[in-house]
Design a protein around this motif. Structure first.
Motif, PDB file in Angstrom:
ATOM      1  N   ASN A  57      -4.820  -5.487  -6.729  1.00 22.28           N
ATOM      2  CA  ASN A  57      -4.608  -5.442  -8.172  1.00 22.28           C
ATOM      3  C   ASN A  57      -3.113  -5.504  -8.460  1.00 22.28           C
ATOM      4  O   ASN A  57      -2.348  -4.705  -7.934  1.00 22.28           O
ATOM      5  N   ASP A  58      -2.706  -6.453  -9.275  1.00 20.14           N
ATOM      6  CA  ASP A  58      -1.336  -6.569  -9.749  1.00 20.14           C
ATOM      7  C   ASP A  58      -0.316  -6.604  -8.609  1.00 20.14           C
ATOM      8  O   ASP A  58       0.690  -5.903  -8.631  1.00 20.14           O
ATOM      9  N   GLY A  59      -0.607  -7.383  -7.578  1.00 17.24           N
ATOM     10  CA  GLY A  59       0.331  -7.551  -6.472  1.00 17.24           C
ATOM     11  C   GLY A  59       0.344  -6.435  -5.451  1.00 17.24           C
ATOM     12  O   GLY A  59       1.172  -6.431  -4.550  1.00 17.24           O
ATOM     13  N   LYS A  60      -0.549  -5.466  -5.602  1.00 17.81           N
ATOM     14  CA  LYS A  60      -0.597  -4.349  -4.662  1.00 17.81           C
ATOM     15  C   LYS A  60      -2.018  -4.169  -4.153  1.00 17.81           C
ATOM     16  O   LYS A  60      -2.985  -4.482  -4.841  1.00 17.81           O
ATOM     17  N   LEU A  72      -0.479  -0.008  -1.360  1.00 22.56           N
ATOM     18  CA  LEU A  72       0.345  -0.675  -0.353  1.00 22.56           C
ATOM     19  C   LEU A  72       0.981  -1.886  -1.019  1.00 22.56           C
ATOM     20  O   LEU A  72       0.284  -2.698  -1.618  1.00 22.56           O
ATOM     21  N   ALA A  73       2.295  -1.993  -0.926  1.00 20.04           N
ATOM     22  CA  ALA A  73       3.002  -3.180  -1.412  1.00 20.04           C
ATOM     23  C   ALA A  73       3.078  -4.153  -0.245  1.00 20.04           C
ATOM     24  O   ALA A  73       3.840  -3.925   0.697  1.00 20.04           O
ATOM     25  N   PRO A  74       2.277  -5.224  -0.254  1.00 22.48           N
ATOM     26  CA  PRO A  74       2.256  -6.153   0.878  1.00 22.48           C
ATOM     27  C   PRO A  74       3.589  -6.841   1.154  1.00 22.48           C
ATOM     28  O   PRO A  74       3.831  -7.308   2.258  1.00 22.48           O
ATOM     29  N   THR A  75       4.481  -6.881   0.182  1.00 23.10           N
ATOM     30  CA  THR A  75       5.769  -7.546   0.395  1.00 23.10           C
ATOM     31  C   THR A  75       6.648  -6.809   1.393  1.00 23.10           C
ATOM     32  O   THR A  75       7.363  -7.426   2.174  1.00 23.10           O
ATOM     33  N   ASP A  76       6.602  -5.457   1.370  1.00 23.36           N
ATOM     34  CA  ASP A  76       7.437  -4.684   2.309  1.00 23.36           C
ATOM     35  C   ASP A  76       6.653  -3.607   3.064  1.00 23.36           C
ATOM     36  O   ASP A  76       7.251  -2.793   3.769  1.00 23.36           O
ATOM     37  N   ASN A  77       5.332  -3.591   2.903  1.00 29.10           N
ATOM     38  CA  ASN A  77       4.437  -2.651   3.600  1.00 29.10           C
ATOM     39  C   ASN A  77       4.730  -1.183   3.312  1.00 29.10           C
ATOM     40  O   ASN A  77       4.496  -0.319   4.150  1.00 29.10           O
ATOM     41  N   THR A  78       5.244  -0.888   2.114  1.00 37.99           N
ATOM     42  CA  THR A  78       5.456   0.506   1.737  1.00 37.99           C
ATOM     43  C   THR A  78       4.194   1.051   1.071  1.00 37.99           C
ATOM     44  O   THR A  78       3.488   0.330   0.375  1.00 37.99           O
ATOM     45  N   VAL A  79       3.948   2.323   1.296  1.00 38.51           N
ATOM     46  CA  VAL A  79       2.772   2.986   0.736  1.00 38.51           C
ATOM     47  C   VAL A  79       3.226   4.058  -0.236  1.00 38.51           C
ATOM     48  O   VAL A  79       4.162   4.806   0.052  1.00 38.51           O
TER      49      VAL A  79
END
Length: 181
Positions: A57-60, A72-79
């Protein structure tokens, strides 16, 4: 083999990547164009290896576990942990029961019903929470069940509570009624 001897509880496909919620390997991503796979679990700082549901949803990538709700932000793998509206005590997220709603919110199946969460549910703006005193238990008995203690008095109007030696155990049941402003 991407996931061996683990149950895949939920899947989400975004572009050429398949995201899998597993029972024991955390989240596994597999890019079927490149053949590259990555497992995200406690070894990589994830809160749990047991993921119930996930939804993009919305890039996450949002996911639920036995520890709560996360993104999880797939761009930098931060949770990041998500602050959620009231979770009924004793409830847990249901495996494979999450959807993205057109207005940007997500809906999560729980053992006590559906939980709808907005995209701004995070810990960065932890203000405006309100609490509701649901019950007070003295030695395991609700004061609501004992009218001699506080006859016809709403719990939220009790300002002082004096106990004698027989009432040596007190428990509060508190519910959050709002978690964001």
């Amino acid at each position: 083999v991407l996931v061996s001897d683990k149950i895949i509880r939920d899947m989400e496909v975004k572009g050429t990547t398949v995201w899998m919620a597993t029972s024991g390997n955390g989240i596994v991503s597999y890019d079927f164009a490149t053949g590259h796979s990555v497992a995200f679990g406690t070894a990589k700082g994830f809160p749990s290896d047991y993921i119930n549901s996930l939804v993009y949803n919305d890039g996450k990538l949002w996911f639920s576990s036995n520890k709560g709700l996360y993104r999880l932000a797939p761009t930098d793998n931060t949770v990041s942990e998500c602050r959620v509206p009231v979770m009924i005590p004793g409830s847990s997220f249901t495996p494979g029961a999450a959807v993205s709603i057109a207005d940007g919110r997500t809906a999560w199946g729980t053992t006590r019903g559906v939980l709808v969460v907005s995209d701004d549910a995070d810990n960065s703006n932890a203000t405006g929470g309100r609490m509701f005193l649901n019950d007070i238990y003295l030695s395991g008995q609700s004061i609501r069940e004992n009218p001699e203690l506080f006859p016809n008095i709403p719990l939220d109007s009790i300002t002082t509570l004096t106990l004698d030696y027989r009432h040596n155990k007190i428990t509060y049941d508190i519910l959050s009624t709002r978690t964001s402003s």
